[in-house]
Motif scaffolding. Sequence first.
Motif, PDB file in Angstrom:
ATOM      1  N   ALA A  93       0.788  -1.124   0.200  1.00 11.87           N
ATOM      2  CA  ALA A  93      -0.231   0.023   0.030  1.00 11.87           C
ATOM      3  C   ALA A  93       0.911   1.230   0.126  1.00 11.87           C
ATOM      4  O   ALA A  93       0.734   2.344  -0.748  1.00 11.87           O
ATOM      5  CB  ALA A  93      -1.022  -0.011   1.127  1.00 11.87           C
ATOM      6  N   ALA A  94       2.033   1.371   0.880  1.00 12.33           N
ATOM      7  CA  ALA A  94       2.620   2.244   0.984  1.00 12.33           C
ATOM      8  C   ALA A  94       3.336   2.677  -0.556  1.00 12.33           C
ATOM      9  O   ALA A  94       3.660   3.665  -0.926  1.00 12.33           O
ATOM     10  CB  ALA A  94       3.812   2.109   1.655  1.00 12.33           C
ATOM     11  N   ALA A  95       4.043   1.418  -1.189  1.00 12.54           N
ATOM     12  CA  ALA A  95       4.521   1.683  -2.609  1.00 12.54           C
ATOM     13  C   ALA A  95       3.442   2.230  -3.793  1.00 12.54           C
ATOM     14  O   ALA A  95       3.693   3.169  -4.443  1.00 12.54           O
ATOM     15  CB  ALA A  95       4.915   0.515  -3.097  1.00 12.54           C
ATOM     16  N   PHE A  96       2.135   1.937  -3.474  1.00  8.22           N
ATOM     17  CA  PHE A  96       1.277   2.217  -4.267  1.00  8.22           C
ATOM     18  C   PHE A  96       0.762   3.958  -4.097  1.00  8.22           C
ATOM     19  O   PHE A  96       0.883   4.662  -5.013  1.00  8.22           O
ATOM     20  CB  PHE A  96      -0.052   1.600  -4.324  1.00  8.22           C
ATOM     21  N   PHE A  97       0.539   4.273  -2.900  1.00  8.74           N
ATOM     22  CA  PHE A  97       0.637   5.743  -2.511  1.00  8.74           C
ATOM     23  C   PHE A  97       1.590   6.390  -2.826  1.00  8.74           C
ATOM     24  O   PHE A  97       1.699   7.647  -3.505  1.00  8.74           O
ATOM     25  CB  PHE A  97       0.228   5.876  -0.974  1.00  8.74           C
ATOM     26  N   GLY A  98       2.738   6.055  -2.946  1.00  5.08           N
ATOM     27  CA  GLY A  98       3.858   6.761  -3.214  1.00  5.08           C
ATOM     28  C   GLY A  98       4.237   6.910  -4.812  1.00  5.08           C
ATOM     29  O   GLY A  98       4.534   7.960  -5.215  1.00  5.08           O
ATOM     30  N   LEU A  99       3.716   5.922  -5.467  1.00  4.66           N
ATOM     31  CA  LEU A  99       3.842   5.723  -6.941  1.00  4.66           C
ATOM     32  C   LEU A  99       2.972   6.867  -7.249  1.00  4.66           C
ATOM     33  O   LEU A  99       2.944   7.672  -8.273  1.00  4.66           O
ATOM     34  CB  LEU A  99       3.645   4.569  -7.509  1.00  4.66           C
ATOM     35  N   VAL A 100       1.660   6.795  -6.726  1.00  2.00           N
ATOM     36  CA  VAL A 100       0.337   7.667  -7.262  1.00  2.00           C
ATOM     37  C   VAL A 100       0.808   9.271  -6.988  1.00  2.00           C
ATOM     38  O   VAL A 100       0.620   9.947  -8.059  1.00  2.00           O
ATOM     39  CB  VAL A 100      -0.918   7.136  -6.533  1.00  2.00           C
ATOM     40  N   SER A 101       1.375   9.425  -5.845  1.00  2.72           N
ATOM     41  CA  SER A 101       1.542  10.654  -5.463  1.00  2.72           C
ATOM     42  C   SER A 101       2.549  11.376  -6.527  1.00  2.72           C
ATOM     43  O   SER A 101       2.527  12.495  -6.728  1.00  2.72           O
ATOM     44  CB  SER A 101       2.360  10.730  -4.053  1.00  2.72           C
ATOM     45  N   THR A 102       3.674  10.607  -7.001  1.00  2.00           N
ATOM     46  CA  THR A 102       4.782  10.803  -7.796  1.00  2.00           C
ATOM     47  C   THR A 102       4.064  11.241  -9.035  1.00  2.00           C
ATOM     48  O   THR A 102       4.391  12.220  -9.764  1.00  2.00           O
ATOM     49  CB  THR A 102       5.844   9.892  -7.990  1.00  2.00           C
ATOM     50  N   ALA A 103       3.171  10.349  -9.430  1.00  2.00           N
ATOM     51  CA  ALA A 103       2.323  10.650 -10.984  1.00  2.00           C
ATOM     52  C   ALA A 103       1.875  11.809 -10.972  1.00  2.00           C
ATOM     53  O   ALA A 103       1.608  12.756 -11.871  1.00  2.00           O
ATOM     54  CB  ALA A 103       1.444   9.330 -11.195  1.00  2.00           C
ATOM     55  N   LEU A 104       0.897  12.111  -9.831  1.00  2.00           N
ATOM     56  CA  LEU A 104      -0.102  13.280  -9.609  1.00  2.00           C
ATOM     57  C   LEU A 104       0.837  14.445  -9.538  1.00  2.00           C
ATOM     58  O   LEU A 104       0.487  15.551 -10.072  1.00  2.00           O
ATOM     59  CB  LEU A 104      -0.708  13.235  -8.485  1.00  2.00           C
ATOM     60  N   TYR A 105       1.964  14.537  -8.929  1.00  2.31           N
ATOM     61  CA  TYR A 105       2.925  15.524  -8.856  1.00  2.31           C
ATOM     62  C   TYR A 105       3.348  15.961 -10.245  1.00  2.31           C
ATOM     63  O   TYR A 105       3.781  17.124 -10.588  1.00  2.31           O
ATOM     64  CB  TYR A 105       3.996  15.537  -7.893  1.00  2.31           C
ATOM     65  N   GLY A 106       3.385  14.782 -11.077  1.00  3.16           N
ATOM     66  CA  GLY A 106       4.145  14.977 -12.496  1.00  3.16           C
ATOM     67  C   GLY A 106       3.087  15.782 -13.228  1.00  3.16           C
ATOM     68  O   GLY A 106       3.404  16.574 -14.370  1.00  3.16           O
ATOM     69  N   VAL A 107       1.849  15.516 -12.869  1.00  8.68           N
ATOM     70  CA  VAL A 107       0.880  16.420 -13.772  1.00  8.68           C
ATOM     71  C   VAL A 107       0.990  17.983 -13.288  1.00  8.68           C
ATOM     72  O   VAL A 107       0.841  18.721 -14.275  1.00  8.68           O
ATOM     73  CB  VAL A 107      -0.565  16.052 -13.049  1.00  8.68           C
ATOM     74  N   ALA A 108       1.314  18.247 -12.133  1.00 12.65           N
ATOM     75  CA  ALA A 108       1.577  19.626 -11.552  1.00 12.65           C
ATOM     76  C   ALA A 108       2.779  20.072 -12.470  1.00 12.65           C
ATOM     77  O   ALA A 108       2.847  21.149 -12.930  1.00 12.65           O
ATOM     78  CB  ALA A 108       1.829  19.628 -10.245  1.00 12.65           C
ATOM     79  N   GLU A 109       3.718  19.397 -12.735  1.00 11.10           N
ATOM     80  CA  GLU A 109       5.190  19.924 -13.339  1.00 11.10           C
ATOM     81  C   GLU A 109       4.688  19.954 -14.855  1.00 11.10           C
ATOM     82  O   GLU A 109       5.545  20.720 -15.522  1.00 11.10           O
ATOM     83  CB  GLU A 109       6.259  18.903 -13.185  1.00 11.10           C
ATOM     84  N   ALA A 110       3.874  19.414 -15.430  1.00  8.29           N
ATOM     85  CA  ALA A 110       3.509  19.594 -16.808  1.00  8.29           C
ATOM     86  C   ALA A 110       2.909  21.119 -16.879  1.00  8.29           C
ATOM     87  O   ALA A 110       3.383  21.602 -17.971  1.00  8.29           O
ATOM     88  CB  ALA A 110       2.347  18.493 -17.254  1.00  8.29           C
ATOM     89  N   PHE A 111       2.340  21.678 -15.906  1.00 11.09           N
ATOM     90  CA  PHE A 111       1.809  22.975 -16.091  1.00 11.09           C
ATOM     91  C   PHE A 111       2.938  24.030 -15.836  1.00 11.09           C
ATOM     92  O   PHE A 111       3.071  25.121 -16.253  1.00 11.09           O
ATOM     93  CB  PHE A 111       0.745  23.139 -15.023  1.00 11.09           C
ATOM     94  N   TYR A 112       4.029  23.512 -15.206  1.00 10.66           N
ATOM     95  CA  TYR A 112       5.208  24.133 -15.120  1.00 10.66           C
ATOM     96  C   TYR A 112       5.994  24.421 -16.558  1.00 10.66           C
ATOM     97  O   TYR A 112       6.768  25.233 -16.930  1.00 10.66           O
ATOM     98  CB  TYR A 112       6.223  23.625 -13.991  1.00 10.66           C
ATOM     99  N   PHE A 113       6.148  23.212 -17.126  1.00  9.56           N
ATOM    100  CA  PHE A 113       6.764  23.094 -18.576  1.00  9.56           C
ATOM    101  C   PHE A 113       6.030  23.808 -19.633  1.00  9.56           C
ATOM    102  O   PHE A 113       6.342  24.281 -20.555  1.00  9.56           O
ATOM    103  CB  PHE A 113       7.025  21.989 -18.993  1.00  9.56           C
ATOM    104  N   ILE A 114       4.604  23.690 -19.458  1.00 10.12           N
ATOM    105  CA  ILE A 114       4.059  24.297 -20.531  1.00 10.12           C
ATOM    106  C   ILE A 114       4.300  25.683 -21.038  1.00 10.12           C
ATOM    107  O   ILE A 114       4.157  25.821 -22.334  1.00 10.12           O
ATOM    108  CB  ILE A 114       2.268  24.168 -20.202  1.00 10.12           C
ATOM    109  N   PRO A 115       4.503  26.645 -20.333  1.00  7.44           N
ATOM    110  CA  PRO A 115       5.128  27.808 -20.831  1.00  7.44           C
ATOM    111  C   PRO A 115       5.867  27.916 -21.892  1.00  7.44           C
ATOM    112  O   PRO A 115       6.098  29.190 -22.573  1.00  7.44           O
ATOM    113  CB  PRO A 115       5.212  28.894 -19.538  1.00  7.44           C
ATOM    114  N   THR A 116       7.073  26.867 -21.867  1.00 10.44           N
ATOM    115  CA  THR A 116       7.935  26.817 -22.830  1.00 10.44           C
ATOM    116  C   THR A 116       7.431  26.811 -24.296  1.00 10.44           C
ATOM    117  O   THR A 116       8.103  27.363 -25.273  1.00 10.44           O
ATOM    118  CB  THR A 116       8.898  25.607 -22.641  1.00 10.44           C
ATOM    119  N   ILE A 117       6.135  26.334 -24.398  1.00 12.01           N
ATOM    120  CA  ILE A 117       5.707  26.293 -25.785  1.00 12.01           C
ATOM    121  C   ILE A 117       5.377  27.764 -26.255  1.00 12.01           C
ATOM    122  O   ILE A 117       5.457  27.906 -27.653  1.00 12.01           O
ATOM    123  CB  ILE A 117       4.292  25.531 -25.644  1.00 12.01           C
TER     124      ILE A 117
END
Length: 240
Positions: A93-117
Amino acid sequence: MLRMMRAPSIGRYARIAGVLMVLTMIFGYLGELYIPSQFISTDAATTAQRIASAPLLYRFGFAAYLVEAVCDVALSLLFYVLLRPVQRPIALAAAFFGLVSTALYGVAEAFYFIPTIWVGGAAFMQPFSPEQVNALTLLSLKIFTRVGWIFLALYGIASMLRGWLIYRCGFLPRALGVLLMLGGAGFVARNMTFVLAPQYSSTLFLAPMALGGLALTLWMVLKGVDVAAWEARAEGARAL
């Protein structure tokens, strides 16, 4: 023979986890805090101008996050391997929560990168006025910050579960488990107050995790785990 081969591997896994935690702290600080802070302003025009004037540094902020994300994914696996003899379902369960939290923060980081477009005068952005481009840039970074906070509880839950397993394991100091549980609870508190009562939300909620994460990192790098105790726990788990 198998037992003799397995024990040193666990020691190596622990040290590798410690090194990855060091990298996570360094690149997480750069990618999530320091570099974004050099660009984000309350003024849209200033924010866009800063990105346009230092595009390589801005992109390095995203690259630093990618290093952190890779380390976090690897740590989810390593902590599962290290802690599964204690209670496998909770370690999973800890591994799953860790992986999902990393993936969801990746969504946030996509918005950081978008202005380069669009920052930098791309031809397809000509129909937009400079003020609109600036506003889009600041909006994207505001979303990056907001999304980064709203899923913080998932990482906190992963930390609390790992802390509980460390507290019970017998091959790592119980104090590390307590610190990690407190740190995870702080992340959950920061997330819940940010969503439900922003006026009471504070970065001070994150202080216990800074202490617990640093203590665990130093221990894993310098000491690792008690391999004999880990083996005894693993043998007991296999006997069940």
